[in-house]
Design a protein around this motif. Structure first.
Motif, PDB file in Angstrom:
ATOM      1  N   GLY A 100     -16.406  -1.958  -2.272  1.00 29.73           N
ATOM      2  CA  GLY A 100     -15.600  -3.156  -2.070  1.00 29.73           C
ATOM      3  C   GLY A 100     -15.897  -4.211  -3.115  1.00 29.73           C
ATOM      4  O   GLY A 100     -14.976  -4.854  -3.647  1.00 29.73           O
ATOM      5  N   HIS A 121     -15.489  -7.598   6.257  1.00 30.78           N
ATOM      6  CA  HIS A 121     -15.800  -6.185   6.487  1.00 30.78           C
ATOM      7  C   HIS A 121     -16.757  -6.068   7.656  1.00 30.78           C
ATOM      8  O   HIS A 121     -17.463  -7.020   8.017  1.00 30.78           O
ATOM      9  CB  HIS A 121     -16.407  -5.553   5.236  1.00 30.78           C
ATOM     10  CG  HIS A 121     -17.590  -6.294   4.684  1.00 30.78           C
ATOM     11  ND1 HIS A 121     -18.872  -6.110   5.125  1.00 30.78           N
ATOM     12  CD2 HIS A 121     -17.660  -7.248   3.714  1.00 30.78           C
ATOM     13  CE1 HIS A 121     -19.696  -6.889   4.461  1.00 30.78           C
ATOM     14  NE2 HIS A 121     -18.985  -7.611   3.582  1.00 30.78           N
ATOM     15  N   TYR A 176     -12.216  -4.324   4.897  1.00 35.80           N
ATOM     16  CA  TYR A 176     -12.438  -2.921   5.249  1.00 35.80           C
ATOM     17  C   TYR A 176     -13.367  -2.820   6.444  1.00 35.80           C
ATOM     18  O   TYR A 176     -14.067  -3.773   6.805  1.00 35.80           O
ATOM     19  CB  TYR A 176     -13.019  -2.144   4.067  1.00 35.80           C
ATOM     20  CG  TYR A 176     -14.248  -2.753   3.433  1.00 35.80           C
ATOM     21  CD1 TYR A 176     -15.524  -2.436   3.885  1.00 35.80           C
ATOM     22  CD2 TYR A 176     -14.129  -3.647   2.366  1.00 35.80           C
ATOM     23  CE1 TYR A 176     -16.648  -2.996   3.291  1.00 35.80           C
ATOM     24  CE2 TYR A 176     -15.240  -4.208   1.767  1.00 35.80           C
ATOM     25  CZ  TYR A 176     -16.512  -3.880   2.236  1.00 35.80           C
ATOM     26  OH  TYR A 176     -17.627  -4.439   1.658  1.00 35.80           O
ATOM     27  N   THR A 180     -20.009   1.701   0.970  1.00 37.34           N
ATOM     28  CA  THR A 180     -18.699   1.069   1.126  1.00 37.34           C
ATOM     29  C   THR A 180     -18.720  -0.378   0.640  1.00 37.34           C
ATOM     30  O   THR A 180     -17.785  -0.842  -0.023  1.00 37.34           O
ATOM     31  CB  THR A 180     -18.248   1.117   2.591  1.00 37.34           C
ATOM     32  OG1 THR A 180     -18.269   2.471   3.055  1.00 37.34           O
ATOM     33  CG2 THR A 180     -16.839   0.564   2.750  1.00 37.34           C
ATOM     34  N   ILE A 212     -10.201  -7.861  -0.603  1.00 34.97           N
ATOM     35  CA  ILE A 212     -10.012  -6.637   0.167  1.00 34.97           C
ATOM     36  C   ILE A 212     -10.846  -6.699   1.439  1.00 34.97           C
ATOM     37  O   ILE A 212     -11.970  -7.199   1.434  1.00 34.97           O
ATOM     38  CB  ILE A 212     -10.372  -5.391  -0.672  1.00 34.97           C
ATOM     39  CG1 ILE A 212     -10.001  -4.094   0.062  1.00 34.97           C
ATOM     40  CG2 ILE A 212     -11.842  -5.392  -1.079  1.00 34.97           C
ATOM     41  CD1 ILE A 212     -10.061  -2.869  -0.834  1.00 34.97           C
ATOM     42  N   MET A 258      -9.524   0.672   4.213  1.00 36.02           N
ATOM     43  CA  MET A 258      -9.517  -0.464   3.286  1.00 36.02           C
ATOM     44  C   MET A 258      -8.102  -1.005   3.158  1.00 36.02           C
ATOM     45  O   MET A 258      -7.144  -0.232   3.071  1.00 36.02           O
ATOM     46  CB  MET A 258     -10.025  -0.046   1.905  1.00 36.02           C
ATOM     47  CG  MET A 258     -11.504   0.288   1.858  1.00 36.02           C
ATOM     48  SD  MET A 258     -12.061   0.584   0.157  1.00 36.02           S
ATOM     49  CE  MET A 258     -13.718  -0.134   0.250  1.00 36.02           C
ATOM     50  N   THR A 268     -10.596  -3.238  10.409  1.00 34.64           N
ATOM     51  CA  THR A 268     -10.169  -3.961   9.206  1.00 34.64           C
ATOM     52  C   THR A 268      -9.317  -5.165   9.574  1.00 34.64           C
ATOM     53  O   THR A 268      -9.495  -6.267   9.036  1.00 34.64           O
ATOM     54  CB  THR A 268      -9.368  -3.037   8.276  1.00 34.64           C
ATOM     55  OG1 THR A 268     -10.191  -1.941   7.871  1.00 34.64           O
ATOM     56  CG2 THR A 268      -8.901  -3.782   7.035  1.00 34.64           C
TER      57      THR A 268
END
Length: 382
Positions: A125, A159, A138, A121, A136, A8, A151
């Motif tokens: 997030g 993502h 990831y 996940t 963010i 991340m 990432t």
């Protein structure tokens, strides 16, 4: 068992933090950094379109993007936001490694037995974005290298999942510069012999890579082939680093004591940079011949720069040494540490000064921590 590793990364972290407290910065070219002779600490995607990059001299950045808004930066804010994100992840993740102020690895191996790792996940997030307002990116894959590259390919604010069966098809078309181990020098060396994609790199005999780039050739070949067995190291925040010197005989030679303090600063600051820490508090300790002990501390902007920390440490010593008695011991401690990539005084140091520190650190790493230093502190180092 096949591993499930998540990487991340908080997108343009410093920029995103500044935009949280000032919405007028949204959507414009933004540079976080120092004055005319300073360097770019971070920049927005709007500025990157003009060629601006981190660690670029500020003058060059402003020539490329003269309309950019420049903000000095607030490391206290960035540290606070990083801590908030860390707490959110720590509360949910079975194993978490904090690799820098804005990057994290999670080991979710075995979680698919109970709950889809990628679904989990995505929910994490979403929670981070909702509770902090920070974007963010990831990726989930079979190891740290593939997830980190994933990432990078997902940015900004994206993502993806890269299952084991899709690792080679994901990696092979990518430029070798996408690999974490490939710096400018390695990139130029490999490019000169026609190795420009990860797929081509993966097909080069490992013995050839060893001859070309030395002992790192094996690791580079393995990672190009999607092999990385490095573990996610559980996160534990370091509280402080310190050094003390007890004199063989009590002293009033203040000039020599100050030399010792500068030497201590050099060694501890080098350790900060090597372990990727920034310090926010300097503590000086003295013990008189009668064993009375006193300490004094001072808050500073987060830094790992010798010259900044030396000035503060010497100022503290001047204030604390008030009795003019013989000294038995002097000590120095850096506390309130935050994890971060190698950086000097983030927003004020010049490009020339940063280059000097990097050169000195390279010499110390190669020949030992006492191989080079300021003359005033050299008595301590030897």
């Amino acid at each position: 068992m096949e591993r499930s590793i998540v990487h991340m990364d908080l997108d343009t972290f410093f920029v995103s933090c500044e935009r949280l407290v000032n919405s007028e910065l949204n959507g414009i070219p933004l540079i976080i950094g120092g004055g005319d002779r300073g360097v770019v600490s971070s920049c927005s995607y709007e500025a990157r379109k003009f060629g601006v990059r981190s660690a670029m001299p500020m003058r060059m950045a402003l020539r490329l993007c003269p309309q950019a808004k420049v903000v000095k930066g607030d490391m206290e804010l960035y540290s606070k936001m990083s801590h908030t994100v860390t707490e959110i992840i720590e509360e949910k993740a079975p194993v978490m490694e904090k690799s820098s102020i804005d990057e994290f690895y999670l080991d979710l191996t075995g979680m698919d037995k109970f709950f889809g790792a990628y679904k989990w996940t995505n929910e994490l997030g979403a929670k981070i974005k909702k509770e902090t307002g920070l974007p963010i990116s990831y990726a989930l894959s079979i190891n740290k290298t593939v997830s980190k590259i994933g990432t990078g390919e997902s940015k900004p604010n994206g993502h993806q999942e890269i299952p084991s069966i899709g690792v080679h098809s994901f990696l092979n078309p990518l430029p070798i510069k996408k690999m974490p181990m490939v710096g400018d020098a390695t990139f130029r060396l490999l490019s000169r012999v026609g190795i420009r994609t990860i797929g081509t790199l993966s097909e080069v005999p490992v013995e050839v890579l060893q001859q070309m780039i030395g002992k790192n050739g094996t690791d580079l070949w393995r990672k190009a082939n999607g092999i990385d067995e490095s573990q996610v190291v559980p996160y534990a925040e370091r509280k402080s680093i310190s050094k003390e010197r007890t004199f063989s005989s009590d002293t009033t030679d203040i000039k020599e004591v100050k030399k010792l303090i500068v030497g201590m600063v050099e060694q501890l600051a080098h350790q900060l940079r090597q372990e990727k820490w920034l310090a926010a508090t300097v503590v000086v300790k003295i013990r008189y011949a009668n064993f009375d002990t006193e300490t004094k501390q001072c808050r500073v902007a987060y830094t790992s720069a010798d010259h900044t920390l030396s000035k503060v440490a010497l100022d503290l010593f001047e204030k604390i040494y008030s009795r003019r008695m013989r000294l038995r011991l002097v000590g120095l401690r850096f506390t309130d540490l935050v994890h971060g990539s190698y950086q000097m005084n983030l927003f004020e140091d010049t490009a020339e000064l940063m280059s000097l520190y990097q050169a000195m650190d390279n010499i110390k790493n190669r020949f030992g921590s006492d191989a080079v230093g300021r003359a005033v502190g050299f008595d301590f180092l030897h």
